[in-house]
Design a protein around this motif. Structure first.
Motif, PDB file in Angstrom:
ATOM      1  N   MET A   1       9.682  -2.194   7.756  1.00  0.00           N
ATOM      2  CA  MET A   1      10.437  -1.264   8.593  1.00  0.00           C
ATOM      3  C   MET A   1      11.916  -1.412   8.273  1.00  0.00           C
ATOM      4  O   MET A   1      12.472  -2.504   8.342  1.00  0.00           O
ATOM      5  CB  MET A   1      10.186  -1.548  10.073  1.00  0.00           C
ATOM      6  N   ILE A   2      12.572  -0.318   7.924  1.00  0.00           N
ATOM      7  CA  ILE A   2      13.983  -0.345   7.570  1.00  0.00           C
ATOM      8  C   ILE A   2      14.786   0.095   8.776  1.00  0.00           C
ATOM      9  O   ILE A   2      14.373   0.983   9.519  1.00  0.00           O
ATOM     10  CB  ILE A   2      14.240   0.567   6.359  1.00  0.00           C
ATOM     11  N   PRO A   9      15.887   1.597   0.671  1.00  0.00           N
ATOM     12  CA  PRO A   9      14.956   0.505   0.399  1.00  0.00           C
ATOM     13  C   PRO A   9      15.261  -0.239  -0.880  1.00  0.00           C
ATOM     14  O   PRO A   9      14.883  -1.362  -1.030  1.00  0.00           O
ATOM     15  CB  PRO A   9      13.595   1.200   0.336  1.00  0.00           C
ATOM     16  N   HIS A  92       7.044  -7.789   6.199  1.00  0.00           N
ATOM     17  CA  HIS A  92       8.285  -7.026   6.006  1.00  0.00           C
ATOM     18  C   HIS A  92       9.183  -7.713   4.989  1.00  0.00           C
ATOM     19  O   HIS A  92       9.768  -7.054   4.108  1.00  0.00           O
ATOM     20  CB  HIS A  92       9.020  -6.874   7.335  1.00  0.00           C
ATOM     21  N   ARG A  96       9.940  -6.146   1.324  1.00  0.00           N
ATOM     22  CA  ARG A  96      11.358  -5.770   1.198  1.00  0.00           C
ATOM     23  C   ARG A  96      12.029  -6.472   0.031  1.00  0.00           C
ATOM     24  O   ARG A  96      12.831  -5.870  -0.685  1.00  0.00           O
ATOM     25  CB  ARG A  96      12.079  -6.125   2.503  1.00  0.00           C
ATOM     26  N   ASP A 103       6.666   3.741   0.627  1.00  0.00           N
ATOM     27  CA  ASP A 103       6.491   4.343   1.945  1.00  0.00           C
ATOM     28  C   ASP A 103       5.330   3.712   2.700  1.00  0.00           C
ATOM     29  O   ASP A 103       5.416   3.480   3.909  1.00  0.00           O
ATOM     30  CB  ASP A 103       6.262   5.849   1.795  1.00  0.00           C
ATOM     31  N   ASP A 106       6.293   0.449   4.361  1.00  0.00           N
ATOM     32  CA  ASP A 106       7.090   0.659   5.570  1.00  0.00           C
ATOM     33  C   ASP A 106       6.215   1.070   6.745  1.00  0.00           C
ATOM     34  O   ASP A 106       6.390   0.587   7.866  1.00  0.00           O
ATOM     35  CB  ASP A 106       8.154   1.734   5.316  1.00  0.00           C
ATOM     36  N   SER A 110       5.732  -1.364  10.023  1.00  0.00           N
ATOM     37  CA  SER A 110       6.221  -0.806  11.290  1.00  0.00           C
ATOM     38  C   SER A 110       5.073  -0.607  12.274  1.00  0.00           C
ATOM     39  O   SER A 110       5.208  -0.903  13.471  1.00  0.00           O
ATOM     40  CB  SER A 110       6.942   0.520  11.042  1.00  0.00           C
TER      41      SER A 110
END
Length: 308
Positions: A1-2, A9, A92, A96, A103, A106, A110
């Protein structure tokens, strides 16, 4: 999750090699992984601690046949939710900084984080409800029927948490429309606002339950004082000491609960994709930190769990 739409990203780099032809160089351009940051290291360390601590609690409760009262079912649910939160933080970090972001990664992290935090918060409300019922129905609470009701409640909590957490993966995200992003990409502002609004409602209900606990405890103390024919305003020292200790523990639990969840709930309602990511970190860290404190405040203080 950004954290927001402005935090890309990864950064693209040419990655040219001197012995490749020019056309091959242009076609082999690969995205670089982002540089490791202090936030990333803290994220991985905290996720590891959270997962380890809660794994011990969940394993202890499940492996001990005597820990089957409703309160232990709720504590196991709380530990499992916080365990998943720690796993989500670790994933994450890996997606990351260790592998090429995408996508789907993420959406996975999330969704898992939303599911775990929702289940954790609802389990905390369940613990408060258990404490209230154990005081107001002291003679009947803890029976087999109460355990079945607690198990049914937890089943509904986890089904609801999974449905809510599946929202981003089912299409409720802002990957195709960055302007609709919230302070936590890829969650849309509408989705996060509803989520944080629900969190605030759970916080309010939990505070009402603890207020009811104080009222019931006060009535019990007054009834005992009346039966023993002495004034409740002048109890003996052991009674004053135990009451003060219990009240201070209650204040500590409520302070940690509100301090961990209120900042991010309010910020999720007020912020948007253009908000500084530092503010999101500053409010999300306490919410995730609650998963580190919950085993200490709720499970490890229980003498039966400590003995096991």
């Amino acid at each position: 999750m950004i954290l927001n739409a402005s935090e890309l990203p990864w950064d693209e780099s040419s990655g040219l090699e001197p012995f490749f032809p020019l056309d091959h160089q242009e076609s082999s351009t690969q995205p670089e992984l982002p540089a490791l940051t202090v936030w990333g290291v803290a994220l991985c360390i905290s996720g590891t601690l959270i997962a380890t601590e809660n794994a011990i609690v969940v394993t202890t409760i499940l492996a001990t046949p005597s820990l089957r009262a409703p309160v232990f079912l709720l504590l196991a649910s709380l530990g499992l939710a916080d365990l998943l939160a720690g796993v989500a933080l670790i994933l994450h970090f890996l997606f990351r900084f260790c592998v090429e972001p995408s996508d789907w990664s993420d959406l996975l992290t999330s969704g898992l984080l939303v599911t775990s935090l929702t289940a954790s918060l609802c389990s905390l409300m369940g613990v408060a409800l258990d404490r209230y019922l154990s005081l107001s129905h002291a003679l009947t609470y803890g029976s087999g029927q109460s355990r079945r009701r607690a198990a049914t409640l937890l089943l509904l909590v986890w089904l609801g948490a999974c449905v809510i957490g599946a929202g981003p993966a089912m299409g409720w995200h802002c990957l195709e429309e960055p302007s609709s992003c919230s302070v936590a990409r890829p969650l849309t502002r509408t989705y996060l606002s509803l989520l944080c609004g629900g969190f605030l409602m759970v916080v309010v209900v939990t505070l009402q339950l603890y207020a009811g606990i104080c009222r019931v405890a006060r009535r019990h103390a007054h009834a005992i004082a009346t039966q023993r024919h002495f004034l409740p305003t002048n109890p003996p020292y052991p009674s004053r000491h135990s009451s003060g200790k219990g009240f201070s523990r209650l204040i500590l639990v409520l302070s940690v609960f509100v301090g961990c969840w209120m900042p991010f709930s309010l910020w999720g309602l007020l912020g948007d994709a253009s908000s500084p990511p530092l503010y999101t970190y500053a409010t999300l860290v306490p919410a995730a930190g609650s998963s580190l404190l919950n085993p200490i405040l709720y499970s490890l203080r229980n003498k039966d769990i400590r003995k096991s």
